[in-house]
Scaffold this motif. Structure first.
Motif, PDB file in Angstrom:
ATOM      1  N   SER A 153      -5.775  12.560  -1.743  1.00 16.27           N
ATOM      2  CA  SER A 153      -6.431  11.506  -2.095  1.00 16.27           C
ATOM      3  C   SER A 153      -5.767   9.985  -2.216  1.00 16.27           C
ATOM      4  CB  SER A 153      -6.527  12.019  -4.019  1.00 16.27           C
ATOM      5  OG  SER A 153      -5.138  12.300  -4.305  1.00 16.27           O
ATOM      6  N   SER A 154      -4.308  10.236  -2.205  1.00 18.24           N
ATOM      7  CA  SER A 154      -3.636   8.952  -2.225  1.00 18.24           C
ATOM      8  C   SER A 154      -3.890   8.200  -0.799  1.00 18.24           C
ATOM      9  CB  SER A 154      -2.178   9.298  -2.214  1.00 18.24           C
ATOM     10  OG  SER A 154      -1.424   8.010  -2.229  1.00 18.24           O
ATOM     11  N   THR A 155      -3.865   9.211   0.271  1.00 16.59           N
ATOM     12  CA  THR A 155      -4.033   8.591   1.605  1.00 16.59           C
ATOM     13  C   THR A 155      -5.421   7.978   1.812  1.00 16.59           C
ATOM     14  OG1 THR A 155      -2.641  10.087   2.503  1.00 16.59           O
ATOM     15  CG2 THR A 155      -4.103   9.134   3.929  1.00 16.59           C
TER      16      THR A 155
ATOM     17  N   THR B 271       0.150   6.866  -6.577  1.00 15.44           N
ATOM     18  CA  THR B 271      -0.867   7.588  -6.766  1.00 15.44           C
ATOM     19  C   THR B 271      -0.634   8.833  -6.477  1.00 15.44           C
ATOM     20  OG1 THR B 271      -2.194   5.681  -5.897  1.00 15.44           O
ATOM     21  CG2 THR B 271      -3.238   7.606  -5.960  1.00 15.44           C
ATOM     22  N   ALA B 272       0.030   9.305  -5.699  1.00 15.98           N
ATOM     23  CA  ALA B 272       0.188  10.642  -5.522  1.00 15.98           C
ATOM     24  C   ALA B 272       1.128  11.505  -6.477  1.00 15.98           C
ATOM     25  CB  ALA B 272       1.076  10.882  -3.999  1.00 15.98           C
TER      26      ALA B 272
ATOM     27  N   SER C   4       0.961   4.137  -2.618  1.00 14.86           N
ATOM     28  CA  SER C   4       0.480   5.519  -2.119  1.00 14.86           C
ATOM     29  C   SER C   4       1.350   6.628  -2.917  1.00 14.86           C
ATOM     30  CB  SER C   4       0.623   5.600  -0.907  1.00 14.86           C
ATOM     31  OG  SER C   4       0.370   6.688  -0.344  1.00 14.86           O
TER      32      SER C   4
ATOM     33  N   TRP D 107      -5.580   4.466   0.123  1.00 13.80           N
ATOM     34  CA  TRP D 107      -4.654   3.293   0.511  1.00 13.80           C
ATOM     35  C   TRP D 107      -4.453   3.340   1.973  1.00 13.80           C
ATOM     36  CZ3 TRP D 107      -4.254   0.158  -3.289  1.00 13.80           C
ATOM     37  CH2 TRP D 107      -4.000   0.644  -4.490  1.00 13.80           C
TER      38      TRP D 107
ATOM     39  N   ALA E 110       2.826   9.172   0.464  1.00 10.44           N
ATOM     40  CA  ALA E 110       2.005   9.866  -0.258  1.00 10.44           C
ATOM     41  C   ALA E 110       2.698  11.463  -0.259  1.00 10.44           C
ATOM     42  CB  ALA E 110       0.600  10.198   0.521  1.00 10.44           C
TER      43      ALA E 110
ATOM     44  N   ALA F  43      -3.084  15.752  -4.009  1.00  8.30           N
ATOM     45  CA  ALA F  43      -2.368  14.452  -4.355  1.00  8.30           C
ATOM     46  C   ALA F  43      -2.071  13.729  -2.937  1.00  8.30           C
ATOM     47  CB  ALA F  43      -1.027  14.820  -4.910  1.00  8.30           C
TER      48      ALA F  43
ATOM     49  N   ARG G 276       0.731  -1.234  -0.136  1.00 10.13           N
ATOM     50  CA  ARG G 276       0.053   0.106   0.047  1.00 10.13           C
ATOM     51  C   ARG G 276       1.052   1.329  -0.138  1.00 10.13           C
ATOM     52  NH1 ARG G 276      -3.210   0.642   4.604  1.00 10.13           N
ATOM     53  NH2 ARG G 276      -2.279  -1.133   5.763  1.00 10.13           N
TER      54      ARG G 276
ATOM     55  N   THR H  12      -0.983  11.863  -9.528  1.00  8.80           N
ATOM     56  CA  THR H  12      -2.000  12.763  -9.467  1.00  8.80           C
ATOM     57  C   THR H  12      -1.601  14.119  -9.663  1.00  8.80           C
ATOM     58  OG1 THR H  12      -3.275  11.654  -7.694  1.00  8.80           O
ATOM     59  CG2 THR H  12      -3.654  13.840  -7.829  1.00  8.80           C
TER      60      THR H  12
END
Length: 360
Positions: A85-87, A32-33, A29, A90, A245, A82, A25, A36
């Motif tokens: 949203s990532s936090t 994803t960040a 994370s 995940w 993140a 970013a 995760r 973003t």
């Protein structure tokens, strides 16, 4: 979100349970960040340019900075977006530490956003008056400190851990609230003071956040904590998702903030990131190690304090200009040289901080 979803769907399709693993995760994370920032960065910069949300440059600063006038600022909102949203995607959102860190980050970001808005949109050079900025920082910092103290479940969560010593832990009692307040507010302002050159503050933030993620993972794992002789903090492992993140969002922002910068983070980003580092360090009980790893932030802050004190007491300045990075610029160092050398110093200090895990 994915943590809950994988926990539920794992009952029907076991391979999905892999998303319960903290390390996996953490990796997602970061990605994803980072993604973003890459996706939303260009349209945000175009929008800021369209709105003419440009940075004002001090006329008494290095002359090389005059060309930066008009560069979009308030880009720190992208970092917060970013990171948040990532936090949310995940992390285990039932973890109290996650909500405290997110609350502190967004609240400090809001204070910074108001300051930036007044400066660049309302054209008020004072921005948010210093007394009001400090008041709201203090209120948020104190609230977070009190929340951590009241919800502490074990003595280890409020003890002061001194690095390089195996079994020394100082029970702070209510003084924990005071120390935590200073760590959060102090780190927030230290990162803000450092944010004066392209990429100067964001890369040290990424390095320190990554190292704090290592401490979070170890502190949240009973076996690792016991082996390394550090306090076991139940639930602290989820801080790895938040620090990951921050790393992803920071690197994504650096893509646009590297010299010559296309966008500046502004107070909205610097205040938020500094506060996030401070509260995570408190949660994993590594306030002193944060002081070591964030040495560049500390030195930049001290240079301002020394400069102001010297001028008020003697009428003379110690540095050509404060914070310290401007001093080196006025000595003739090119901006990229100052930036990269400060990055290298942070890298070394982060390694020293990580070494405290074993050197006890």
């Amino acid at each position: 979100m994915f943590f809950w979803l994988s926990d539920y769907l794992g009952q029907f399709y076991s391979p999905l349970s892999v998303f319960q693993y903290l390390t996996l995760r953490g990796i997602f994370s970061v990605l994803t960040a980072l993604g973003t920032c890459w996706i939303f960065g260009p349209p945000l910069i175009r929008k800021l340019n369209y709105l003419q949300v440009g940075q004002a440059i001090r006329s008494d600063g290095p002359k090389t900075h005059l060309s930066k006038a008009g560069t979009p600022t308030m880009g720190g909102a992208l970092i917060i977006l970013a990171m948040f949203s990532s936090t949310m995607m995940w992390a285990d959102m039932e973890n109290r530490y996650v909500w405290i860190v997110l609350g502190v980050t967004i609240s400090f970001g809001l204070v910074g956003w108001i300051d930036d808005y007044r400066k660049v949109v309302e054209k008020n050079p004072r921005g948010l008056p210093a007394r009001w900025k400090f008041f709201w920082q203090s209120l948020i910092g104190f609230a977070a400190s009190l929340a951590l103290y009241i919800t502490a479940q074990t003595p280890a969560e409020t003890q002061l851990i001194v690095p390089f010593f195996k079994s020394f832990a100082l029970d702070m009692g209510p003084f924990f609230v005071v120390l935590t307040y200073f760590v959060i507010v102090g780190t927030s302002n230290a990162v803000n003071l450092t944010d004066g050159l392209d990429g100067l503050a964001i890369m040290p933030t990424v390095l320190v956040a990554g190292a704090l993620g290592v401490f979070a993972y170890a502190s949240g794992n009973y076996q690792f904590a016991n082996y390394l002789n550090i306090p076991f903090i139940s639930g602290a492992g989820e801080m790895l998702i938040i620090t990951s993140a921050i790393c992803g969002a920071g690197l994504g922002f650096l893509w646009f903030n590297t010299y010559p910068a296309m966008v500046f983070m502004g107070d909205v980003g610097a205040l938020a990131l500094g506060a996030a580092l401070g509260v995570v360090a408190v949660i994993v009980r590594q306030e002193i190690v944060l002081f070591i790893m964030g040495g560049v932030f500390v030195i930049e802050t001290m240079s301002v304090i020394i400069q102001v004190a010297s001028f008020k007491l003697t009428g003379k300045r110690i540095f050509r200009m404060a914070p310290l990075h401007h001093h080196f610029e006025l000595k003739g160092w090119p901006e990229p040289r100052v930036i990269v050398r400060f990055w290298i110093i942070t890298f070394v200090l982060v390694l020293i901080g990580l070494a405290t895990l074993k050197l006890r």
